[in-house]
Design a protein around this motif. Structure first.
Motif, PDB file in Angstrom:
ATOM      1  N   ILE A 225      -0.290   1.264   2.642  1.00 45.51           N
ATOM      2  CA  ILE A 225       0.729   1.690   3.567  1.00 45.51           C
ATOM      3  C   ILE A 225       0.330   2.090   5.003  1.00 45.51           C
ATOM      4  N   GLU A 226      -0.962   2.369   5.068  1.00 41.84           N
ATOM      5  CA  GLU A 226      -1.765   2.806   6.321  1.00 41.84           C
ATOM      6  C   GLU A 226      -1.871   1.194   6.993  1.00 41.84           C
ATOM      7  N   MET A 227      -2.332   0.305   6.384  1.00 38.34           N
ATOM      8  CA  MET A 227      -2.555  -0.915   7.011  1.00 38.34           C
ATOM      9  C   MET A 227      -1.264  -1.509   7.649  1.00 38.34           C
ATOM     10  N   LEU A 228      -0.142  -1.123   7.384  1.00 41.20           N
ATOM     11  CA  LEU A 228       0.928  -1.548   8.063  1.00 41.20           C
ATOM     12  C   LEU A 228       1.247  -0.705   9.307  1.00 41.20           C
ATOM     13  N   ARG A 229       0.976   0.474   9.637  1.00 41.57           N
ATOM     14  CA  ARG A 229       1.241   1.412  10.599  1.00 41.57           C
ATOM     15  C   ARG A 229       0.506   0.530  12.087  1.00 41.57           C
ATOM     16  N   ILE A 230       1.486   0.941  13.076  1.00 33.61           N
ATOM     17  CA  ILE A 230       1.065   0.690  14.336  1.00 33.61           C
ATOM     18  C   ILE A 230       0.724   1.779  15.369  1.00 33.61           C
ATOM     19  N   ASP A 231       0.829   3.063  14.802  1.00 31.38           N
ATOM     20  CA  ASP A 231       0.738   4.344  15.714  1.00 31.38           C
ATOM     21  C   ASP A 231      -0.593   4.323  16.309  1.00 31.38           C
ATOM     22  N   ASP A 232      -0.783   4.326  17.597  1.00 32.69           N
ATOM     23  CA  ASP A 232      -1.580   4.292  18.352  1.00 32.69           C
ATOM     24  C   ASP A 232      -2.580   5.648  18.218  1.00 32.69           C
ATOM     25  N   VAL A 233      -3.591   5.659  17.385  1.00 35.38           N
ATOM     26  CA  VAL A 233      -4.295   6.954  17.149  1.00 35.38           C
ATOM     27  C   VAL A 233      -5.666   6.635  17.349  1.00 35.38           C
ATOM     28  N   GLU A 234      -6.621   7.715  17.927  1.00 32.95           N
ATOM     29  CA  GLU A 234      -8.155   7.276  18.023  1.00 32.95           C
ATOM     30  C   GLU A 234      -8.597   7.047  16.712  1.00 32.95           C
ATOM     31  N   LEU A 235      -9.848   6.466  16.607  1.00 35.21           N
ATOM     32  CA  LEU A 235     -10.407   6.229  15.137  1.00 35.21           C
ATOM     33  C   LEU A 235      -9.377   5.006  14.381  1.00 35.21           C
ATOM     34  N   SER A 236      -8.545   4.569  15.153  1.00 33.39           N
ATOM     35  CA  SER A 236      -7.535   3.477  14.493  1.00 33.39           C
ATOM     36  C   SER A 236      -8.421   2.451  14.285  1.00 33.39           C
ATOM     37  N   ASP A 237      -9.714   1.998  14.643  1.00 34.86           N
ATOM     38  CA  ASP A 237     -10.166   0.767  14.218  1.00 34.86           C
ATOM     39  C   ASP A 237     -11.852   1.024  13.842  1.00 34.86           C
ATOM     40  N   VAL A 238     -12.159   1.330  12.813  1.00 35.73           N
ATOM     41  CA  VAL A 238     -13.520   1.607  12.380  1.00 35.73           C
ATOM     42  C   VAL A 238     -13.996   0.384  11.585  1.00 35.73           C
ATOM     43  N   HIS A 239     -14.839  -0.549  12.284  1.00 32.04           N
ATOM     44  CA  HIS A 239     -15.140  -1.698  11.369  1.00 32.04           C
ATOM     45  C   HIS A 239     -14.056  -2.734  10.693  1.00 32.04           C
ATOM     46  N   GLY A 240     -13.096  -2.537  11.379  1.00 32.90           N
ATOM     47  CA  GLY A 240     -11.946  -3.457  11.092  1.00 32.90           C
ATOM     48  C   GLY A 240     -10.765  -2.877  10.394  1.00 32.90           C
ATOM     49  N   LEU A 241     -11.173  -1.413  10.008  1.00 37.01           N
ATOM     50  CA  LEU A 241     -10.112  -0.771   9.285  1.00 37.01           C
ATOM     51  C   LEU A 241      -9.826   0.401  10.071  1.00 37.01           C
ATOM     52  N   ARG A 242      -8.391   1.088   9.645  1.00 32.32           N
ATOM     53  CA  ARG A 242      -8.248   2.237  10.267  1.00 32.32           C
ATOM     54  C   ARG A 242      -8.873   3.542   9.617  1.00 32.32           C
ATOM     55  N   PHE A 243      -9.217   4.600  10.392  1.00 27.29           N
ATOM     56  CA  PHE A 243      -9.882   5.672   9.820  1.00 27.29           C
ATOM     57  C   PHE A 243      -9.450   6.137   8.452  1.00 27.29           C
ATOM     58  N   ASN A 244      -8.106   6.187   8.345  1.00 23.85           N
ATOM     59  CA  ASN A 244      -7.529   6.720   7.117  1.00 23.85           C
ATOM     60  C   ASN A 244      -7.599   5.771   5.811  1.00 23.85           C
ATOM     61  N   VAL A 245      -7.632   4.453   6.245  1.00 23.41           N
ATOM     62  CA  VAL A 245      -8.092   3.511   5.067  1.00 23.41           C
ATOM     63  C   VAL A 245      -9.236   3.678   4.641  1.00 23.41           C
ATOM     64  N   TRP A 246     -10.480   4.054   5.431  1.00 25.03           N
ATOM     65  CA  TRP A 246     -11.699   4.319   5.165  1.00 25.03           C
ATOM     66  C   TRP A 246     -11.646   5.809   4.229  1.00 25.03           C
ATOM     67  N   THR A 247     -10.898   6.493   4.576  1.00 24.56           N
ATOM     68  CA  THR A 247     -10.857   7.947   3.847  1.00 24.56           C
ATOM     69  C   THR A 247     -10.450   7.702   2.587  1.00 24.56           C
ATOM     70  N   SER A 248      -9.139   7.046   2.300  1.00 25.02           N
ATOM     71  CA  SER A 248      -8.679   6.664   1.215  1.00 25.02           C
ATOM     72  C   SER A 248      -9.681   5.924   0.129  1.00 25.02           C
ATOM     73  N   ILE A 249     -10.374   5.012   0.814  1.00 22.40           N
ATOM     74  CA  ILE A 249     -11.073   4.257  -0.117  1.00 22.40           C
ATOM     75  C   ILE A 249     -12.383   5.212  -0.652  1.00 22.40           C
ATOM     76  N   VAL A 250     -12.857   6.044   0.312  1.00 26.77           N
ATOM     77  CA  VAL A 250     -13.994   6.804  -0.203  1.00 26.77           C
ATOM     78  C   VAL A 250     -13.645   7.871  -1.107  1.00 26.77           C
ATOM     79  N   LEU A 251     -12.533   8.352  -0.797  1.00 24.29           N
ATOM     80  CA  LEU A 251     -11.775   9.431  -1.712  1.00 24.29           C
ATOM     81  C   LEU A 251     -11.418   8.895  -3.137  1.00 24.29           C
ATOM     82  N   PHE A 252     -10.962   7.824  -2.982  1.00 27.43           N
ATOM     83  CA  PHE A 252     -10.547   6.993  -4.440  1.00 27.43           C
ATOM     84  C   PHE A 252     -11.985   6.753  -5.363  1.00 27.43           C
ATOM     85  N   VAL A 253     -12.994   6.353  -4.635  1.00 26.24           N
ATOM     86  CA  VAL A 253     -14.260   6.346  -5.352  1.00 26.24           C
ATOM     87  C   VAL A 253     -14.743   7.413  -5.857  1.00 26.24           C
TER      88      VAL A 253
END
Length: 325
Positions: A225-253
């Motif tokens: 769902i985060e990948m669909l969002r377009i709201d302009d926030v800082e840390l919105s692109d960290v190595h090609g992914l939004r920060f909250n996507v990375w957060t989700s990946i790390v927490l899932f693992v």
């Protein structure tokens, strides 16, 4: 504009005389009430005292609101401290801006403080409360609909969300309809809630594993769902992914690893949700006379799984009266 679409409310604020009633605040409040109600039923089914989840909420809710706001400000600080920003707007929570992970983290800290004060075990407590958080988050997402915020990319699907011109981000002024990410997360969270309740009735998770499943289920949906969002926030692109996507990946693992390790080390459920071994509505078993020991405090049933006479109440779920629907 598509023929079929979801309209946005013309206003997210109503007035009862001089008192403003904000849709965002209503969504948050209703979500909190729902999660407390679900948590109460699940805690009672685990052998807890009625009313204790409400006592935990007195600590968890304010901690969670502060944590959610701090997370939002930390990940989007230019809005408040950058050019044209205003630090005073940090207090304007009714305008939106509560980071889920900050709310969960500090809310959990508040709940743990209250639980320790009442002699409640942390693992059974978080397992009882975790599914209700999904319902709270699902209802709370409707606050984004009232505020016309955090929507997704432009789309002409029949369920596209209409966004007024003044709420469209830069570069999307000519687009009228967008992915209703609030609705996607609402549906996903309720789906995961239903799955977790069904799994818990079958397997009776303990030792924090229900919390781990909650984290895995939520992050699995939040990532796409985060990948669909377009709201302009800082840390919105960290190595090609939004920060909250990375957060989700790390927490899932992390949650998945914890679940596996916990299942191997502590199968079954705790015998009691309290440090002193108490189970509400059931007297502790007494040791046979003449064995040289004092009256026991261990509840009947298997000490590791917590099963035994509780199974007699509900052979299908082993949860006893008050199992949440």
């Amino acid at each position: 504009m598509t023929v079929l679409s979801i309209p946005s409310p013309s206003s997210g604020v109503w007035h009862l005389g001089p008192l403003p009633v904000r849709g965002y605040a209503l969504a948050i409040i209703l979500g909190i009430i729902a999660s407390i109600w679900i948590g109460e039923r699940r805690w009672a089914a685990r052998g807890g005292r009625p009313g204790e989840v409400q006592d935990l909420a007195v600590w968890a809710v304010p901690f969670g609101l502060v944590g959610g706001r701090l997370y939002h400000v930390a990940t989007d600080h230019d809005r408040y401290f950058g050019a044209g920003g205003s630090a005073w707007k940090i207090l304007y929570v009714w305008e939106g801006g509560l980071g889920v992970w900050g709310s969960i983290f500090l809310g959990a800290v508040g709940a743990m403080i209250a639980a320790k004060r009442r002699g409640m075990r942390i693992a059974p407590m978080v397992d009882a409360l975790a599914p209700g958080l999904l319902v709270a988050q699902a209802i709370g997402r409707w606050g984004n609909w009232f505020n016309q915020e955090l929507f997704g990319k432009p789309t002409d699907l029949p369920w596209a969300l209409e966004i007024d011109a003044e709420h469209r981000p830069a570069g999307y002024e000519d687009q009228a309809t967008f992915h209703p990410t609030f609705l996607y997360e609402f549906g996903w969270n309720l789906l995961v809630f239903g799955v977790l309740i069904a799994l818990d009735r079958r397997f009776r998770f303990g030792h924090g594993r229900m919390l781990a499943l909650y984290v895995m289920g939520y992050t699995l949906g939040r990532g796409w769902i985060e990948m669909l969002r377009i709201d302009d926030v800082e840390l919105s692109d960290v190595h090609g992914l939004r920060f909250n996507v990375w957060t989700s990946i790390v927490l899932f693992v992390v949650a998945a690893v914890y679940f596996v390790v916990s299942q191997r080390r502590h199968p079954g459920q705790e015998a009691s949700p309290y440090v002193d071994g108490h189970v509400e509505g059931r007297e502790p078993a007494l040791t046979p006379a003449g064995d040289g020991s004092a009256a026991g405090t261990e509840p009947e049933g298997d000490a590791e799984t917590g099963r035994g006479d509780r199974d007699a109440h509900d052979p299908g779920t082993g949860s006893g009266p008050g199992t949440p629907a």
